[in-house]
Design a protein around this motif. Structure first.
Motif, mmCIF file in Angstrom:
data_model
loop_
_atom_site.group_PDB
_atom_site.id
_atom_site.type_symbol
_atom_site.label_atom_id
_atom_site.label_comp_id
_atom_site.label_asym_id
_atom_site.label_seq_id
_atom_site.Cartn_x
_atom_site.Cartn_y
_atom_site.Cartn_z
ATOM 1 N N GLU A 92 0.833 -1.204 0.000
ATOM 2 C CA GLU A 92 0.000 0.000 0.000
ATOM 3 C C GLU A 92 0.871 1.260 0.000
ATOM 4 O O GLU A 92 0.567 2.236 -0.695
ATOM 5 C CB GLU A 92 -0.926 -0.006 1.216
ATOM 6 N N GLU A 108 2.226 1.878 -3.410
ATOM 7 C CA GLU A 108 1.191 2.431 -4.281
ATOM 8 C C GLU A 108 0.990 3.918 -4.020
ATOM 9 O O GLU A 108 0.774 4.700 -4.953
ATOM 10 C CB GLU A 108 -0.125 1.671 -4.074
ATOM 11 N N ASP A 155 3.411 5.938 -5.929
ATOM 12 C CA ASP A 155 3.460 5.611 -7.361
ATOM 13 C C ASP A 155 4.596 4.650 -7.692
ATOM 14 O O ASP A 155 5.209 4.733 -8.761
ATOM 15 C CB ASP A 155 3.597 6.894 -8.195
#
Length: 324
Positions: free
Chosen positions: A200, A203, A206
C-alpha cells in the motif's frame, strides 16, 4: 524522598516505590525538585536489560524531567533557585529530586506547564534529529513514520511537514490511532497490523518508495520497511519496540544506493550546543502553537508499573507522564 527502583531485570512488577536519600550535588551541579517525569520506551528497555548500553543494578530509571531549581552549587552561574526548567539526564528521573549539570537545563516558557514541557525533550529531540541530523530530510521529499500516534511519531509527523516534506505517510495499528495521526498532519495513513501494508505504501508513492523512513518496531516491520525505500532512500532506526530481531542482507542496499542509519539520543546530548539550540527551537514551536503535544495520561509516581504496562501494551497515544 520517594523514588522508583528495580534490583533485577524483568517485567513491570520489578519496579518498586522506595524511600531513598535526596541525592548529593557538587559545587558544579544543581538540585532539581521534580514536578513531572516523562515515560519512554527507553525506560522499559532499561527495566528489561535490553538497553543500548549496560544498565547497572540497582537502578532508578527516568531520563526526562521538568521541575524547579531547588539548590545551586557555588560554581554555577546563570542558574537561579526557583527557575522552571526541563532537561534530559542519564538516569534517576523517577524520583522527587534529581541532580543535573547546568549545561543540560533549558528554561520553560512561562505559559508552558511542567507536563507539556516534559513531553518534549526525549521524543521531541529524537524526532527533530532523526529527521534533520540523521535523516537529512529535504524539502519536497516523502517521509514514512511508523507508530505515528506515539510520542516520537506524532511529533515527527508535524516536524516533517514543517521542514517541508511533500508527503507524510503515517502508520499505526488501530483506526483511532490512524485518525489521530491524520489530525497531526499526515497526508496518508496505513494500518501496519494488516497484511500487505508495505504494498500500500508503494502504491501511495506511485511505486517509487519513500525518501525517508522512521522505524522503531523491529522484526518483520523493519524488513518490510526496507522494501518501501526509494532510490537513495534512508531508513533511520531508533528502537525495537517489538523485541524481535531481524535477519538482513545489507547487499540489497547497494542496488538503489539506500542507507540504514542508527540513532541514539545520548550521542546528540554529548554535543551541548546542538542539544540546547534544538530544544529551545522546539519549545518555541510549542509555545507558539506550531507544535501540538498530546498528553496520553498523567499518573502518580507509585503507578510506574501500571504505566509501563500501558505503554508496552500499545494502549495509549501521546505522552505518558508521572507526577511525584
Amino acid at each position: 524522598m520517594k523514588g522508583i527502583q528495580f534490583k533485577e531485570f524483568g517485567g513491570p512488577d520489578v519496579l518498586e516505590l522506595i524511600e531513598m536519600e535526596i541525592p548529593a550535588f557538587s559545587q558544579d551541579e544543581v538540585l532539581i525538585e521534580v514536578k513531572a517525569i516523562g515515560v519512554n520506551y527507553a525506560d522499559t528497555a532499561r527495566r528489561e536489560g535490553n538497553y543500548v548500553v549496560p544498565t547497572p543494578l540497582p537502578f532508578v530509571p527516568g531520563a526526562e524531567i521538568a521541575g524547579v531549581v531547588k539548590k545551586v552549587g557555588k560554581n554555577v552561574q546563570d542558574i537561579k533557585e526557583g527557575m522552571r526548567v526541563v532537561t534530559l539526564i542519564g538516569s534517576g528521573g523517577y524520583a522527587e529530586y534529581a541532580v543535573v549539570h547546568p549545561s543540560q537545563l533549558i528554561p520553560i516558557p512561562k505559559d508552558v506547564s511542567f507536563e507539556r514541557a516534559v513531553a518534549l525533550p526525549l521524543q521531541g529531540l529524537s524526532a527533530y534529529h532523526i529527521l534533520k541530523t540523521m535523516g537529512r530530510l529535504e524539502e519536497g521529499e516523502t517521509v514514512l513514520v511508523h507508530a505515528a500516534a506515539g510520542g516520537v511519531g506524532s511529533i515527527a509527523v508535524q516536524l516533517a511537514k514543517k521542514i517541508g516534506a511533500k508527503k507524510v505517510i503515517a502508520t499505526a495499528s488501530t483506526k483511532e490511532k490512524l485518525a489521530f495521526a491524520k489530525e497531526m498532519g499526515a497526508n496518508y495513513t496505513v494500518n501496519y497490523s494488516e497484511d500487505g501494508w508495505e504494498k500500500e505504501i508503494r502504491e501511495l508513492t506511485d511505486g517509487k518508495g519513500v525518501d525517508l523512513a522512521l522505524e522503531m518496531v523491529g522484526g518483520e516491520v523493519f524488513n518490510k520497511t526496507v522494501k518501501c525505500l526509494a532510490a537513495f532512500g534512508r531508513l533511520v532506526i531508533y528502537g525495537a519496540a517489538s523485541g524481535e530481531q531481524s535477519e538482513f542482507d545489507p547487499r540489497i542496499l547497494m542496488r538503489r544506493n539506500q542507507s540504514i542509519i542508527g540513532f541514539f539520543l545520548p550521542q546528540i546530548m554529548s554535543k551541548p550546543a546542538l542539544y540546547q539550540k534544538s530544544l529551545q527551537e522546539l519549545l518555541e514551536y510549542m509555545n507558539n502553537g506550531e507544535l501540538v503535544l498530546t498528553i496520553g495520561g498523567t499518573y502518580p509516581l507509585s503507578d510506574a508499573a501500571k504505566v509501563h504496562r500501558k505503554l508496552q501494551g500499545r494502549e495509549t497515544k501521546g505522552k505518558l507522564v508521572l507526577l511525584p
